[in-house]
Scaffold this motif. Structure first.
Motif, short mmCIF file in Angstrom:
data_model
loop_
_atom_site.label_atom_id
_atom_site.label_comp_id
_atom_site.label_asym_id
_atom_site.label_seq_id
_atom_site.Cartn_x
_atom_site.Cartn_y
_atom_site.Cartn_z
N MET A 11 0.83 -1.20 0.00
CA MET A 11 0.00 0.00 0.00
C MET A 11 0.87 1.26 0.00
SD MET A 11 -2.89 -1.35 -0.27
CE MET A 11 -4.04 -0.03 -0.03
N THR A 12 1.96 1.24 0.73
CA THR A 12 2.87 2.38 0.75
C THR A 12 3.48 2.60 -0.63
OG1 THR A 12 3.38 2.05 3.09
CG2 THR A 12 4.97 3.32 1.80
N TYR A 13 3.88 1.50 -1.27
CA TYR A 13 4.45 1.61 -2.60
C TYR A 13 3.42 2.16 -3.58
CZ TYR A 13 6.36 0.75 -7.14
OH TYR A 13 6.79 0.95 -8.43
N LEU A 14 2.23 1.58 -3.59
CA LEU A 14 1.19 2.02 -4.52
C LEU A 14 0.82 3.48 -4.28
CD1 LEU A 14 -0.94 -1.22 -4.59
CD2 LEU A 14 0.29 -0.20 -6.53
N ASP A 15 0.77 3.90 -3.04
CA ASP A 15 0.50 5.30 -2.72
C ASP A 15 1.60 6.20 -3.30
OD1 ASP A 15 -1.06 7.36 -1.46
OD2 ASP A 15 0.51 7.47 0.08
N SER A 16 2.84 5.73 -3.23
CA SER A 16 3.96 6.54 -3.72
C SER A 16 3.93 6.73 -5.23
CB SER A 16 5.30 5.92 -3.30
OG SER A 16 5.63 4.81 -4.12
N VAL A 17 3.28 5.83 -5.95
CA VAL A 17 3.16 5.97 -7.41
C VAL A 17 1.77 6.48 -7.81
CG1 VAL A 17 4.96 4.31 -7.98
CG2 VAL A 17 2.61 3.52 -7.77
N GLY A 18 0.97 6.86 -6.83
CA GLY A 18 -0.32 7.47 -7.10
C GLY A 18 -1.41 6.51 -7.52
N VAL A 19 -1.37 5.28 -7.03
CA VAL A 19 -2.38 4.28 -7.39
C VAL A 19 -3.22 3.97 -6.15
CG1 VAL A 19 -2.76 1.92 -8.18
CG2 VAL A 19 -0.92 3.29 -9.17
N ALA A 20 -4.53 4.11 -6.29
CA ALA A 20 -5.44 3.76 -5.21
C ALA A 20 -5.60 2.24 -5.16
CB ALA A 20 -6.79 4.42 -5.41
N ALA A 21 -5.63 1.70 -3.96
CA ALA A 21 -5.75 0.25 -3.81
C ALA A 21 -6.41 -0.10 -2.49
CB ALA A 21 -4.37 -0.40 -3.90
N ASP A 22 -6.91 -1.32 -2.43
CA ASP A 22 -7.47 -1.92 -1.22
C ASP A 22 -6.81 -3.26 -1.02
OD1 ASP A 22 -9.34 -0.26 -0.06
OD2 ASP A 22 -10.99 -0.99 -1.30
N TYR A 23 -6.86 -3.76 0.19
CA TYR A 23 -6.35 -5.11 0.41
C TYR A 23 -7.23 -5.85 1.41
CZ TYR A 23 -4.26 -4.01 4.98
OH TYR A 23 -4.06 -3.67 6.29
N ASP A 24 -7.21 -7.16 1.31
CA ASP A 24 -7.90 -8.06 2.22
C ASP A 24 -6.96 -9.19 2.58
OD1 ASP A 24 -10.54 -6.92 2.29
OD2 ASP A 24 -10.90 -7.77 0.30
N ILE A 25 -7.09 -9.66 3.80
CA ILE A 25 -6.39 -10.88 4.21
C ILE A 25 -7.45 -11.84 4.73
CG2 ILE A 25 -4.70 -11.92 5.77
CD1 ILE A 25 -3.29 -9.18 5.86
N LYS A 26 -7.63 -12.93 3.98
CA LYS A 26 -8.61 -13.95 4.36
C LYS A 26 -8.00 -15.32 4.14
CE LYS A 26 -12.71 -11.30 3.31
NZ LYS A 26 -13.90 -11.18 2.50
N TYR A 27 -8.20 -16.18 5.09
CA TYR A 27 -7.72 -17.56 4.99
C TYR A 27 -6.23 -17.61 4.67
CZ TYR A 27 -12.74 -18.17 4.68
OH TYR A 27 -14.09 -18.11 4.92
N MET A 28 -5.47 -16.67 5.29
CA MET A 28 -4.01 -16.62 5.16
C MET A 28 -3.57 -16.32 3.73
SD MET A 28 -3.02 -19.52 7.93
CE MET A 28 -1.34 -18.98 8.16
#
Length: 64
Positions: A11-28
Protein backbone atom coordinates in the motif's frame (compact mmCIF):
# COMPACT_ATOMS: atom_id res chain seq x y z
CA UNK A 1 1.91 -10.82 10.83
CA UNK A 2 4.01 -11.19 7.69
CA UNK A 3 0.99 -10.70 5.45
CA UNK A 4 -0.04 -7.54 7.29
CA UNK A 5 3.49 -6.13 6.94
CA UNK A 6 3.54 -7.07 3.25
CA UNK A 7 0.15 -5.43 2.75
CA UNK A 8 1.39 -2.22 4.34
CA UNK A 9 4.51 -2.31 2.18
CA UNK A 10 2.41 -2.78 -0.96
CA UNK A 11 0.00 0.00 0.00
CA UNK A 12 2.87 2.38 0.75
CA UNK A 13 4.45 1.61 -2.60
CA UNK A 14 1.19 2.02 -4.52
CA UNK A 15 0.50 5.30 -2.72
CA UNK A 16 3.96 6.54 -3.72
CA UNK A 17 3.16 5.97 -7.41
CA UNK A 18 -0.32 7.47 -7.10
CA UNK A 19 -2.38 4.28 -7.39
CA UNK A 20 -5.44 3.76 -5.21
CA UNK A 21 -5.75 0.25 -3.81
CA UNK A 22 -7.47 -1.92 -1.22
CA UNK A 23 -6.35 -5.11 0.41
CA UNK A 24 -7.90 -8.06 2.22
CA UNK A 25 -6.39 -10.88 4.21
CA UNK A 26 -8.61 -13.95 4.36
CA UNK A 27 -7.72 -17.56 4.99
CA UNK A 28 -4.01 -16.62 5.16
CA UNK A 29 -4.05 -15.12 1.66
CA UNK A 30 -3.30 -11.47 0.94
CA UNK A 31 -5.14 -9.87 -1.97
CA UNK A 32 -4.33 -6.34 -3.17
CA UNK A 33 -6.80 -4.82 -5.63
CA UNK A 34 -6.39 -1.76 -7.83
CA UNK A 35 -8.73 -0.53 -10.56
CA UNK A 36 -6.75 -2.50 -13.15
CA UNK A 37 -5.19 -5.47 -11.36
CA UNK A 38 -5.57 -7.97 -8.55
CA UNK A 39 -2.47 -9.42 -6.87
CA UNK A 40 -2.53 -12.28 -4.38
CA UNK A 41 -0.08 -14.26 -2.29
CA UNK A 42 -0.48 -16.98 0.32
CA UNK A 43 1.18 -16.80 3.73
CA UNK A 44 3.83 -19.27 2.58
CA UNK A 45 4.32 -17.66 -0.83
CA UNK A 46 7.16 -15.55 -2.13
CA UNK A 47 6.40 -12.17 -0.59
CA UNK A 48 9.31 -10.44 -2.34
CA UNK A 49 8.07 -11.65 -5.73
CA UNK A 50 4.61 -10.36 -4.81
CA UNK A 51 5.97 -6.84 -4.23
CA UNK A 52 8.07 -7.07 -7.41
CA UNK A 53 4.97 -7.99 -9.43
CA UNK A 54 3.18 -4.90 -8.12
CA UNK A 55 6.21 -2.73 -8.89
CA UNK A 56 6.38 -4.20 -12.38
CA UNK A 57 2.74 -3.37 -13.06
CA UNK A 58 3.10 0.11 -11.56
CA UNK A 59 6.70 1.30 -12.05
CA UNK A 60 8.12 4.43 -10.46
CA UNK A 61 7.95 7.37 -12.82
CA UNK A 62 11.26 9.06 -13.44
CA UNK A 63 11.33 12.83 -12.92
CA UNK A 64 11.17 14.93 -16.07
Amino acid sequence: MYLEQTAQRAMTYLDSVGVAADYDIKYMVLVVRTDEHEFSVAHDGFLTDFICNIASAYPQKSPV
